[in-house]
Design an enzyme around this catalytic site. Sequence first.
Site, PDB file in Angstrom:
ATOM      1  N   ASN A 231       0.851  -1.198   0.000  1.00  0.00           N
ATOM      2  CA  ASN A 231       0.000   0.000   0.000  1.00  0.00           C
ATOM      3  C   ASN A 231       0.884   1.245   0.000  1.00  0.00           C
ATOM      4  O   ASN A 231       2.110   1.156   0.053  1.00  0.00           O
ATOM      5  CB  ASN A 231      -0.963  -0.025   1.196  1.00  0.00           C
ATOM      6  CG  ASN A 231      -0.213  -0.088   2.512  1.00  0.00           C
ATOM      7  OD1 ASN A 231       0.498   0.842   2.868  1.00  0.00           O
ATOM      8  ND2 ASN A 231      -0.351  -1.202   3.223  1.00  0.00           N
ATOM      9  N   LYS A 310       9.068 -17.675  -9.564  1.00  0.00           N
ATOM     10  CA  LYS A 310       8.323 -16.603 -10.232  1.00  0.00           C
ATOM     11  C   LYS A 310       7.137 -17.188 -11.021  1.00  0.00           C
ATOM     12  O   LYS A 310       7.311 -18.148 -11.776  1.00  0.00           O
ATOM     13  CB  LYS A 310       9.277 -15.864 -11.175  1.00  0.00           C
ATOM     14  CG  LYS A 310       8.670 -14.619 -11.742  1.00  0.00           C
ATOM     15  CD  LYS A 310       9.651 -13.927 -12.683  1.00  0.00           C
ATOM     16  CE  LYS A 310       8.912 -12.830 -13.434  1.00  0.00           C
ATOM     17  NZ  LYS A 310       9.568 -12.451 -14.648  1.00  0.00           N
ATOM     18  N   LYS A 363     -12.046  -2.118  18.053  1.00  0.00           N
ATOM     19  CA  LYS A 363     -10.695  -2.609  18.379  1.00  0.00           C
ATOM     20  C   LYS A 363     -10.327  -2.385  19.833  1.00  0.00           C
ATOM     21  O   LYS A 363      -9.426  -3.028  20.352  1.00  0.00           O
ATOM     22  CB  LYS A 363      -9.661  -1.934  17.468  1.00  0.00           C
ATOM     23  CG  LYS A 363      -9.936  -2.184  15.978  1.00  0.00           C
ATOM     24  CD  LYS A 363      -8.700  -2.093  15.138  1.00  0.00           C
ATOM     25  CE  LYS A 363      -9.024  -2.282  13.666  1.00  0.00           C
ATOM     26  NZ  LYS A 363      -7.875  -2.712  12.880  1.00  0.00           N
TER      27      LYS A 363
HETATM   28  N1  CTP Z   1      -4.141  -3.005  12.044  1.00  0.00           N
HETATM   29  C1  CTP Z   1      -3.515  -4.087  12.630  1.00  0.00           C
HETATM   30  N2  CTP Z   1      -3.511  -5.295  11.988  1.00  0.00           N
HETATM   31  C2  CTP Z   1      -4.112  -5.441  10.801  1.00  0.00           C
HETATM   32  C3  CTP Z   1      -4.737  -4.328  10.189  1.00  0.00           C
HETATM   33  C4  CTP Z   1      -4.742  -3.128  10.828  1.00  0.00           C
HETATM   34  O1  CTP Z   1      -2.976  -3.946  13.713  1.00  0.00           O
HETATM   35  N3  CTP Z   1      -4.060  -6.625  10.213  1.00  0.00           N
HETATM   36  C5  CTP Z   1      -4.122  -1.719  12.766  1.00  0.00           C
HETATM   37  C6  CTP Z   1      -3.389  -0.610  12.053  1.00  0.00           C
HETATM   38  O2  CTP Z   1      -2.023  -0.579  12.400  1.00  0.00           O
HETATM   39  C7  CTP Z   1      -4.126   0.626  12.571  1.00  0.00           C
HETATM   40  C8  CTP Z   1      -5.530   0.125  12.815  1.00  0.00           C
HETATM   41  O3  CTP Z   1      -5.462  -1.284  12.891  1.00  0.00           O
HETATM   42  O4  CTP Z   1      -3.603   1.082  13.794  1.00  0.00           O
HETATM   43  C9  CTP Z   1      -6.549   0.530  11.784  1.00  0.00           C
HETATM   44  O5  CTP Z   1      -6.123   0.079  10.523  1.00  0.00           O
HETATM   45  P1  CTP Z   1      -7.023   0.267   9.232  1.00  0.00           P
HETATM   46  O6  CTP Z   1      -6.295  -0.326   8.056  1.00  0.00           O
HETATM   47  O7  CTP Z   1      -7.515   1.643   9.128  1.00  0.00           O
HETATM   48  O8  CTP Z   1      -8.274  -0.607   9.598  1.00  0.00           O
HETATM   49  P2  CTP Z   1      -8.682  -2.051   9.316  1.00  0.00           P
HETATM   50  O9  CTP Z   1      -8.951  -2.710  10.617  1.00  0.00           O
HETATM   51  O10 CTP Z   1      -7.648  -2.729   8.467  1.00  0.00           O
HETATM   52  O11 CTP Z   1     -10.052  -1.899   8.561  1.00  0.00           O
HETATM   53  P3  CTP Z   1     -10.400  -1.482   7.034  1.00  0.00           P
HETATM   54  O12 CTP Z   1      -9.146  -1.734   6.234  1.00  0.00           O
HETATM   55  O13 CTP Z   1     -11.518  -2.386   6.691  1.00  0.00           O
HETATM   56  O14 CTP Z   1     -10.777  -0.041   7.084  1.00  0.00           O
END
Ligand code: CTP
Length: 424
Positions: A231, A310, A363
């Site tokens: 990302n 690959k 969370k």
């Molecule tokens: N996070 C995490 N582990 C994951 C995904 C996210 O610890 N596998 C943590 C990120 O580091 C951040 C928080 O959760 O602090 C929110 O991450 P975000 O990507 O915004 O949310 P998601 O839970 O992944 O939800 P979505 O992508 O559906 O918005």
Amino acid sequence: MPNDNVKPIPGSEILSEEAPPYTPLEGKTVLLGITGGIAAYKAADYSKKIRALGTRVIPVMTKHATEFVSPITFAALTGEKMYTDLFCVEGAETIPHIELARSADLFLVLPATANIIAKAANGLADDFLSTLLLAFSGPVLFSPSMNPAMYAHPATQANIERLKTLGYRVIEPEIGETACGDQGKGRLPEWSVVREAILKATTPQTLRGMNVLVSAGPTREYLDPVRYISNRSSGVMGYAMAMVAFRRGARVTLVSGPASIPHPPGIEICPVETAGEMEDIIGKLSQDAHVIIMTAAVADYTPAVRADRKIKKNTPELRLDLVRTNDILSQLVKSRKGRQIIVGFCAETQDLKAQAIKKIRLKGADLLIANDVSQPDAGFDVPNNRVLIVSADGDVEALPLLHKEEVGERVWDRIQDLLLQDTC
Ligand code: CTP
């Protein structure tokens, strides 16, 4: 995961504004002592950069330094009167060294020659700069720069040790080719290193004794040995959170996904690539952390199978099977050690406030910092951020567009409020 083609939220264009310059030294005064080394020319450049941090910079040169760079250069770059010796200061009404020593918040000697180091280590005061050093009771930073043989000389090394025992701080010189053409340790460090040392020396150590764990950057989920899903996270916000904590005196460990940002001095870095690696290392390091900040953009899905070789393009279509990764933040909350403070970050492209409130409830973090990544002037790939700070009870504080380090300061102020509540 965020998408490259995000469109601004309708109506959000009105939020576009210039972030104010980041001036963490606003209202402070730095005495810049310049001694007679070839790196004096770099001090001219750094004096301008220090000033840009919001502080007044008062240059003080030794006689030898004026042979390398003209005092007029420093007077012009700092906008201050130039001080070179004890008895010749135009228009002074008070004894200048005492007056200057009273007014400053930091004394930075850059470049510091072997001679000034030897004098300061032994309390000698035979010119304006060395006299000022003795009269100054605030934090002093020496940035040695000299020929590698002179730096390595046991006398210089003993003097540097003595400076440290006297409470002076010393910025370690870099290894490389010095101005005289010799290779070795003795080069004046890059601006980013000097900047951090200045900010650390001028910041109250309000997080002393705290262990802080920060995750930052993206993760990479491999399909095969050469391809991965990732990302747009640059890691800058997470690094800023780590640097602000370090400046405030915390012991900081940074678990970083791949990010092309210089290693912040003084911070232990644990490089990782995948969500699984990040989960493992954070699981271990979280045991001793008082505060955990999950700034990383952890991948939510990873390929079900990672090919050993690959993948060749011998089919007209390719479908990927992805499986969910574990949510590290939720796991940390579930296995919270004592009264650990746990902070999450989230990037959204719509309904920022509602999504953030929903996420913090789901969370269970103490704070969630939410930013709208559809804005072109904040979030990914830019130095600024515009965030909401959402607390566990659903309270929302909206910050204006700010430099990411200033966002870090505001978030740390809120974390420190929570730490204080705990001790009350
Ligand atoms: N996070 C995490 N582990 C994951 C995904 C996210 O610890 N596998 C943590 C990120 O580091 C951040 C928080 O959760 O602090 C929110 O991450 P975000 O990507 O915004 O949310 P998601 O839970 O992944 O939800 P979505 O992508 O559906 O918005």
